[in-house]
Design a protein around this motif. Structure first.
Motif, short mmCIF file in Angstrom:
data_model
loop_
_atom_site.label_atom_id
_atom_site.label_comp_id
_atom_site.label_asym_id
_atom_site.label_seq_id
_atom_site.Cartn_x
_atom_site.Cartn_y
_atom_site.Cartn_z
N PRO A 220 50.98 57.83 -6.34
CA PRO A 220 50.42 57.57 -7.67
C PRO A 220 49.41 56.43 -7.63
O PRO A 220 49.58 55.45 -6.91
N GLU A 221 48.35 56.58 -8.42
CA GLU A 221 47.33 55.54 -8.51
C GLU A 221 47.85 54.36 -9.32
O GLU A 221 48.66 54.52 -10.23
N VAL A 222 47.35 53.16 -8.98
CA VAL A 222 47.71 51.95 -9.71
C VAL A 222 46.42 51.21 -10.06
O VAL A 222 45.55 51.02 -9.19
N ALA A 223 46.29 50.79 -11.30
CA ALA A 223 45.11 50.02 -11.71
C ALA A 223 45.18 48.62 -11.11
O ALA A 223 46.21 47.94 -11.21
N TRP A 224 44.10 48.19 -10.48
CA TRP A 224 44.04 46.89 -9.83
C TRP A 224 43.97 45.79 -10.89
O TRP A 224 43.07 45.77 -11.72
N PRO A 225 44.91 44.82 -10.86
CA PRO A 225 44.95 43.79 -11.89
C PRO A 225 44.31 42.46 -11.49
O PRO A 225 44.41 41.47 -12.23
N GLY A 226 43.64 42.42 -10.33
CA GLY A 226 43.14 41.14 -9.83
C GLY A 226 41.62 41.03 -9.87
O GLY A 226 40.94 41.77 -10.59
N PRO A 227 41.06 40.10 -9.08
CA PRO A 227 39.61 39.90 -9.03
C PRO A 227 38.88 41.16 -8.57
O PRO A 227 39.46 42.03 -7.93
N ALA A 228 37.59 41.22 -8.87
CA ALA A 228 36.80 42.42 -8.61
C ALA A 228 36.82 42.80 -7.13
O ALA A 228 36.64 41.96 -6.24
N LEU A 229 37.03 44.09 -6.87
CA LEU A 229 37.03 44.64 -5.52
C LEU A 229 35.65 45.23 -5.22
O LEU A 229 34.93 45.62 -6.13
N PRO A 230 35.25 45.32 -3.95
CA PRO A 230 36.03 44.99 -2.76
C PRO A 230 35.90 43.53 -2.30
O PRO A 230 36.48 43.16 -1.30
N GLY A 231 35.09 42.73 -2.96
CA GLY A 231 34.87 41.37 -2.51
C GLY A 231 33.86 41.30 -1.39
O GLY A 231 33.07 42.22 -1.16
N THR A 255 53.30 41.25 -8.81
CA THR A 255 54.18 42.13 -9.57
C THR A 255 53.81 43.59 -9.35
O THR A 255 54.69 44.46 -9.13
N ALA A 256 52.51 43.89 -9.38
CA ALA A 256 52.07 45.27 -9.17
C ALA A 256 52.32 45.72 -7.73
O ALA A 256 52.74 46.86 -7.49
N ALA A 257 52.07 44.84 -6.77
CA ALA A 257 52.22 45.20 -5.36
C ALA A 257 53.67 45.48 -4.99
O ALA A 257 53.95 46.29 -4.09
N LYS A 258 54.61 44.82 -5.65
CA LYS A 258 56.03 45.04 -5.36
C LYS A 258 56.46 46.47 -5.70
O LYS A 258 57.46 46.96 -5.19
N LYS A 259 55.70 47.13 -6.57
CA LYS A 259 56.01 48.50 -6.95
C LYS A 259 55.17 49.51 -6.19
O LYS A 259 55.30 50.72 -6.41
N ALA A 260 54.30 49.03 -5.31
CA ALA A 260 53.38 49.90 -4.58
C ALA A 260 53.81 50.01 -3.11
O ALA A 260 54.80 49.42 -2.68
N ASN A 261 53.03 50.78 -2.33
CA ASN A 261 53.26 50.87 -0.89
C ASN A 261 51.92 50.80 -0.16
O ASN A 261 50.87 50.63 -0.78
N GLN A 262 51.97 50.93 1.16
CA GLN A 262 50.77 50.75 1.96
C GLN A 262 49.73 51.84 1.75
O GLN A 262 48.57 51.67 2.12
N MET A 263 50.12 52.98 1.16
CA MET A 263 49.18 54.09 0.94
C MET A 263 48.83 54.26 -0.54
O MET A 263 48.20 55.26 -0.92
N THR A 264 49.19 53.31 -1.37
CA THR A 264 48.88 53.39 -2.79
C THR A 264 47.37 53.34 -3.02
O THR A 264 46.69 52.45 -2.52
N PRO A 265 46.82 54.27 -3.80
CA PRO A 265 45.40 54.17 -4.18
C PRO A 265 45.27 53.18 -5.36
O PRO A 265 45.86 53.40 -6.42
N TRP A 266 44.51 52.12 -5.16
CA TRP A 266 44.26 51.15 -6.23
C TRP A 266 42.91 51.48 -6.86
O TRP A 266 41.91 51.64 -6.16
N THR A 267 42.87 51.55 -8.18
CA THR A 267 41.65 51.92 -8.87
C THR A 267 41.00 50.69 -9.49
O THR A 267 41.66 49.85 -10.10
N ALA A 268 39.67 50.58 -9.30
CA ALA A 268 38.92 49.45 -9.85
C ALA A 268 37.45 49.85 -9.94
O ALA A 268 36.87 50.33 -8.95
#
Length: 294
Positions: A220-231, A255-268
């Protein structure tokens, strides 16, 4: 976190500030890169590095080595940081399990004294009959300055490797025993118990997400809650960027990363990214730490 800075620093043998670790040489000298800083300035804080064990090279894709955690890092206030065990599942957790143990003054002194006697630049460790094995770099801050050696296949070489002399085998065994002791200290073996390390900042190493082709279930995709990617790109060829996460953003991202895994697609910003999360260690200042080898 309580830091026993003054007591431990005063009780330990004189230490010197470690700057950039040198690049490896074939026989334990670090002639292949810039020399470490051997300044005689005493440590000014418990965040300054006393000893480190790290691996690099070997048959590993370059995009998997950026941001690799050192095996062991020992600091002037007695903290020992290592990567703890992780669940044997795929995909693995998004956040690495960094653990911290605090040594007493006597343990810290012994780390430095034994390191000074063991980590000797110029020692001939030989070249074993092993292909594609990683190198182990060991660095220690001593009363003579920074001492660092790099050894190919420290743990992979055979006990009777025909390419190694008895003296080279003995030098390898001595260094391997010191590395094992540091690892054991970091794992909480002994009086000190390990606990999770809580970083003050976190590096998010972002690269473009690509669909998996091995038949793995979609994540499942997760919305990125931090600074602008990719930096800022650490390696433009691999398109790996880095953003530093701290302050209020750190809580949201953790908090978001604790619910994710190494293959999670982060959207930004209409894009998808894979993110490797790398807690910054006490001696690390920012994304520039991850450009090239240490």
């Amino acid at each position: 976190m309580t830091r026993l800075r003054g007591t431990l620093i005063a009780a330990a043998v004189p230490l010197f500030l470690i700057a950039a670790c040198a690049q490896p040489g074939a026989t334990g000298t670090d002639a292949g890169g810039p020399a470490p800083d051997s300044s005689s300035a005493s440590p000014q804080s418990g965040d300054e590095l006393v000893a480190r064990v790290e691996s690099y090279g070997g048959f590993v894709p370059p995009d998997r080595t950026i941001g690799t955690l050192p095996a062991v890092s020992v600091y002037a206030d007695g903290r020992v940081l290592t990567e703890g065990p992780v669940p044997a599942i795929y995909p693995g957790p998004a956040l690495p399990n960094v653990q911290v143990v605090t040594l007493d003054a006597d343990q810290l002194r012994k780390v430095v004294e034994e390191g000074a006697a063991t980590v000797r630049p110029g020692t001939d460790f030989g070249q074993p009959n092993v292909a594609d094995a990683p190198n182990t770099r060991v660095t220690v801050n001593t009363d003579r300055g920074v001492q660092s050696v790099s050894v190919m296949a420290l743990n992979e070489a055979q006990a009777k490797d025909p390419m190694l002399t008895d003296a080279q085998q003995a030098a390898r065994a001595k260094l391997a025993a010191y590395v094992k002791k540091l690892r054991d200290l970091g794992s909480g073996d002994g009086d000190a118990a390990s606990k999770p390390y809580v970083p003050e900042s976190l590096a998010a190493l972002a690269r473009p997400w690509t669909a998996q082709t091995g038949g793995e279930p979609a994540q499942p995709e997760v919305a990125w809650p931090g600074p602008a990617l990719p930096g800022d790109y650490l390696n433009p060829a691999l398109k790996i960027g880095c953003v530093l996460v701290s302050g209020a953003d750190l809580d949201k991202v953790t908090t978001a990363a604790k619910k994710a895994n190494q293959m999670t697609p982060w959207t930004a910003g209409g894009q998808k990214y894979l993110i490797n999360f790398r807690p910054l260690l006490p001696d690390e200042k920012g994304c520039a730490e991850f450009k090239g080898n240490r």
